[in-house]
Design an enzyme around this catalytic site. Sequence first.
Site, PDB file in Angstrom:
ATOM      1  N   ASP A 146       0.858  -1.177   0.000  1.00  0.00           N
ATOM      2  CA  ASP A 146       0.000   0.000   0.000  1.00  0.00           C
ATOM      3  C   ASP A 146       0.897   1.231   0.000  1.00  0.00           C
ATOM      4  O   ASP A 146       1.878   1.285   0.744  1.00  0.00           O
ATOM      5  CB  ASP A 146      -0.887  -0.026   1.262  1.00  0.00           C
ATOM      6  CG  ASP A 146      -1.878   1.109   1.294  1.00  0.00           C
ATOM      7  OD1 ASP A 146      -2.936   0.965   0.668  1.00  0.00           O
ATOM      8  OD2 ASP A 146      -1.595   2.136   1.945  1.00  0.00           O
ATOM      9  N   ASP A 153      -2.235   9.828  -9.918  1.00  0.00           N
ATOM     10  CA  ASP A 153      -2.246   8.798 -10.963  1.00  0.00           C
ATOM     11  C   ASP A 153      -0.834   8.511 -11.463  1.00  0.00           C
ATOM     12  O   ASP A 153      -0.465   7.357 -11.700  1.00  0.00           O
ATOM     13  CB  ASP A 153      -3.127   9.222 -12.143  1.00  0.00           C
ATOM     14  CG  ASP A 153      -4.608   9.172 -11.826  1.00  0.00           C
ATOM     15  OD1 ASP A 153      -4.988   8.662 -10.746  1.00  0.00           O
ATOM     16  OD2 ASP A 153      -5.400   9.655 -12.668  1.00  0.00           O
ATOM     17  N   GLU A 196      -4.793   2.374  -3.921  1.00  0.00           N
ATOM     18  CA  GLU A 196      -3.337   2.476  -3.923  1.00  0.00           C
ATOM     19  C   GLU A 196      -2.679   1.195  -3.438  1.00  0.00           C
ATOM     20  O   GLU A 196      -1.534   1.204  -2.998  1.00  0.00           O
ATOM     21  CB  GLU A 196      -2.876   3.670  -3.085  1.00  0.00           C
ATOM     22  CG  GLU A 196      -3.147   3.559  -1.612  1.00  0.00           C
ATOM     23  CD  GLU A 196      -4.537   4.026  -1.173  1.00  0.00           C
ATOM     24  OE1 GLU A 196      -4.716   4.193   0.041  1.00  0.00           O
ATOM     25  OE2 GLU A 196      -5.433   4.208  -2.013  1.00  0.00           O
TER      26      GLU A 196
END
Length: 187
Positions: A62, A79, A105
């Site tokens: 993560d 992004d 994410e």
Amino acid sequence: AVLYLHTSFYRRERRLMERLELMATTDVLTGAGNRTRFEEDFTRYLMEADRYDRPLSIVMLDIDHFKRINDRYGHAVGDSVLRQVAKVVETQIRSADALYRWGGEEFCVLSPETMLEGARESAERIRIAVAGADFGAVAEVTVSLGVAQWQAGELADALLRRVDGAMYAAKQAGRNRVELAPPFDPD
């Protein structure tokens, strides 16, 4: 001439089907496998690990403080960070391993034929590479990683819970670190 047209038509149709399958199983933003591909591959890898008594490990990661990145720099930069993290991870895993965008994410790496220690080493390489990468305007990007190895008799959901728990343990322990999942307890 008719045979050529017939063959040409089927070649185009096959290429189109391959392209559609790729689109259906690839995360558009990062190019990593998507959740659909993960579920298909995970099921197959687990069956092979069980049938042939082979190791299978999983790494879940993560991006630390990703919401702050989006809030401070905007979603376009967020992004870009997602795309770059995926690229960095790809450079740190073996060709036999597979990267998937789990969601948001979070990413997963499936590592067939890999014991826990090998997966931990891979996770540590990923952690170091991400922390050392140049993300442009974003000064620092780090990841928290959990690592688990499938154990005989363990169901897919139990393995995913263990690796997810290890990833959250890494976050709770200060982020930018690798944590191993506790052994599978069938009780």
